[in-house]
Design a protein around this motif. Structure first.
Motif, PDB file in Angstrom:
ATOM      1  N   GLN A 110      -3.621   0.927  -2.921  1.00 15.95           N
ATOM      2  CA  GLN A 110      -3.595  -0.471  -2.501  1.00 15.95           C
ATOM      3  C   GLN A 110      -3.162  -1.400  -3.772  1.00 15.95           C
ATOM      4  OE1 GLN A 110      -3.695  -1.791   0.603  1.00 15.95           O
ATOM      5  NE2 GLN A 110      -3.317  -3.871  -0.378  1.00 15.95           N
ATOM      6  N   THR A 115     -13.378   6.286  -9.467  1.00 18.14           N
ATOM      7  CA  THR A 115     -12.242   5.874  -9.868  1.00 18.14           C
ATOM      8  C   THR A 115     -12.021   5.150 -11.269  1.00 18.14           C
ATOM      9  OG1 THR A 115     -12.617   3.651  -8.757  1.00 18.14           O
ATOM     10  CG2 THR A 115     -11.463   5.376  -7.430  1.00 18.14           C
ATOM     11  N   SER A 159      -7.829   5.311  -3.369  1.00 16.73           N
ATOM     12  CA  SER A 159      -8.655   5.698  -2.385  1.00 16.73           C
ATOM     13  C   SER A 159      -7.987   7.175  -1.934  1.00 16.73           C
ATOM     14  CB  SER A 159      -9.110   4.671  -1.134  1.00 16.73           C
ATOM     15  OG  SER A 159      -7.732   4.577  -0.671  1.00 16.73           O
ATOM     16  N   ARG A 160      -8.910   7.769  -1.071  1.00 12.52           N
ATOM     17  CA  ARG A 160      -8.382   8.980  -0.401  1.00 12.52           C
ATOM     18  C   ARG A 160      -9.002   9.033   0.980  1.00 12.52           C
ATOM     19  NH1 ARG A 160      -9.328  13.378  -4.967  1.00 12.52           N
ATOM     20  NH2 ARG A 160      -8.490  14.790  -3.079  1.00 12.52           N
ATOM     21  N   ASP A 161      -8.507   9.885   1.731  1.00 15.12           N
ATOM     22  CA  ASP A 161      -8.988  10.439   3.036  1.00 15.12           C
ATOM     23  C   ASP A 161      -8.661  11.875   3.066  1.00 15.12           C
ATOM     24  OD1 ASP A 161      -9.709  10.988   5.487  1.00 15.12           O
ATOM     25  OD2 ASP A 161      -8.786   9.552   6.479  1.00 15.12           O
ATOM     26  N   MET A 188      -3.711  10.300  -0.154  1.00 14.23           N
ATOM     27  CA  MET A 188      -4.334   9.394  -1.069  1.00 14.23           C
ATOM     28  C   MET A 188      -3.507   8.225  -0.747  1.00 14.23           C
ATOM     29  SD  MET A 188      -4.455   9.903  -5.295  1.00 14.23           S
ATOM     30  CE  MET A 188      -2.455  10.101  -5.268  1.00 14.23           C
ATOM     31  N   TYR A 189      -4.136   7.073  -1.263  1.00 17.46           N
ATOM     32  CA  TYR A 189      -3.519   5.683  -1.089  1.00 17.46           C
ATOM     33  C   TYR A 189      -3.813   4.867  -2.444  1.00 17.46           C
ATOM     34  CZ  TYR A 189      -4.397   6.891   3.684  1.00 17.46           C
ATOM     35  OH  TYR A 189      -4.521   7.495   4.902  1.00 17.46           O
ATOM     36  N   ARG A 211       0.649  -1.253   0.017  1.00 17.46           N
ATOM     37  CA  ARG A 211      -0.015  -0.003   0.010  1.00 17.46           C
ATOM     38  C   ARG A 211       0.766   1.302   0.019  1.00 17.46           C
ATOM     39  NH1 ARG A 211      -4.499   2.446   4.312  1.00 17.46           N
ATOM     40  NH2 ARG A 211      -2.489   3.028   5.400  1.00 17.46           N
ATOM     41  N   THR A 216      -6.400  -0.669  -6.120  1.00 15.87           N
ATOM     42  CA  THR A 216      -7.394   0.252  -5.725  1.00 15.87           C
ATOM     43  C   THR A 216      -6.908   1.678  -5.211  1.00 15.87           C
ATOM     44  OG1 THR A 216      -8.841  -1.743  -5.144  1.00 15.87           O
ATOM     45  CG2 THR A 216      -9.406   0.448  -4.290  1.00 15.87           C
ATOM     46  N   SER A 244       1.143   5.592   0.120  1.00 16.20           N
ATOM     47  CA  SER A 244       0.391   6.748   0.576  1.00 16.20           C
ATOM     48  C   SER A 244       1.128   7.956  -0.077  1.00 16.20           C
ATOM     49  CB  SER A 244       0.549   6.754   1.973  1.00 16.20           C
ATOM     50  OG  SER A 244       0.003   5.732   2.592  1.00 16.20           O
ATOM     51  N   GLY A 246     -13.898  11.282  -4.142  1.00 25.62           N
ATOM     52  CA  GLY A 246     -13.556   9.777  -3.893  1.00 25.62           C
ATOM     53  C   GLY A 246     -14.632   8.652  -4.499  1.00 25.62           C
ATOM     54  N   ILE A 289      -8.561   9.129  -9.084  1.00 26.08           N
ATOM     55  CA  ILE A 289      -9.864   9.464  -8.247  1.00 26.08           C
ATOM     56  C   ILE A 289     -10.362  10.818  -8.180  1.00 26.08           C
ATOM     57  CG2 ILE A 289      -8.285   9.869  -6.353  1.00 26.08           C
ATOM     58  CD1 ILE A 289     -10.238   8.056  -4.862  1.00 26.08           C
TER      59      ILE A 289
END
Length: 116
Positions: free
Chosen positions: A82, A58, A71-73, A79-80, A19, A69, A21, A55, A51
């Motif tokens: 995986q 995608t 994703s983001r927070d 942002m990530y 993963r 995959t 970041s 979010g 993305i």
């Protein structure tokens, strides 16, 4: 000043997972779509995931679809990516990317090496 800092790269065996970041600063992160790119030796930089700002949407190229995959927070400005079922063809430097005020910004890159 826009800053993007990747982390999480390393050496992983084929079939393994990793993963990545991307920590973002210097802009209103939640207002912008984000992307991951990668560049393998001797090859052009390649888009691997995008993305939308919230979010909700995608996109992936066929080369990674079903395995990666994004994703983001937005609360963490992070942002990530995986990455599962990794294979040696995934070996590359992975870059975080943002388009802010019409300019491209890149992180420093993080090396992902998939090898036995």
């Amino acid at each position: 000043q826009v800053q993007l800092v990747e982390s999480g790269g390393g050496l992983v065996q084929p079939g393994g997972s990793l993963r990545l970041s991307c920590a973002a600063s210097g802009f209103t992160f939640s207002n912008y779509a984000m992307s991951w790119y990668r560049q393998a030796p001797g090859k052009e930089r390649e888009l691997v995931a995008t993305i939308t700002s919230a979010g909700g949407t995608t996109t992936y190229p066929q080369s990674v679809k079903g395995r990666f995959t994004i994703s983001r927070d937005n609360a963490k400005n992070t942002m990530y990516l995986q990455m599962n079922s990794l294979n040696p063809e995934d070996t590359a430097v992975y870059y975080c990317h943002a388009m802010v005020f019409g300019r491209r910004y890149w992180g420093q890159g993080t090396q992902v090496t998939v090898s036995s």
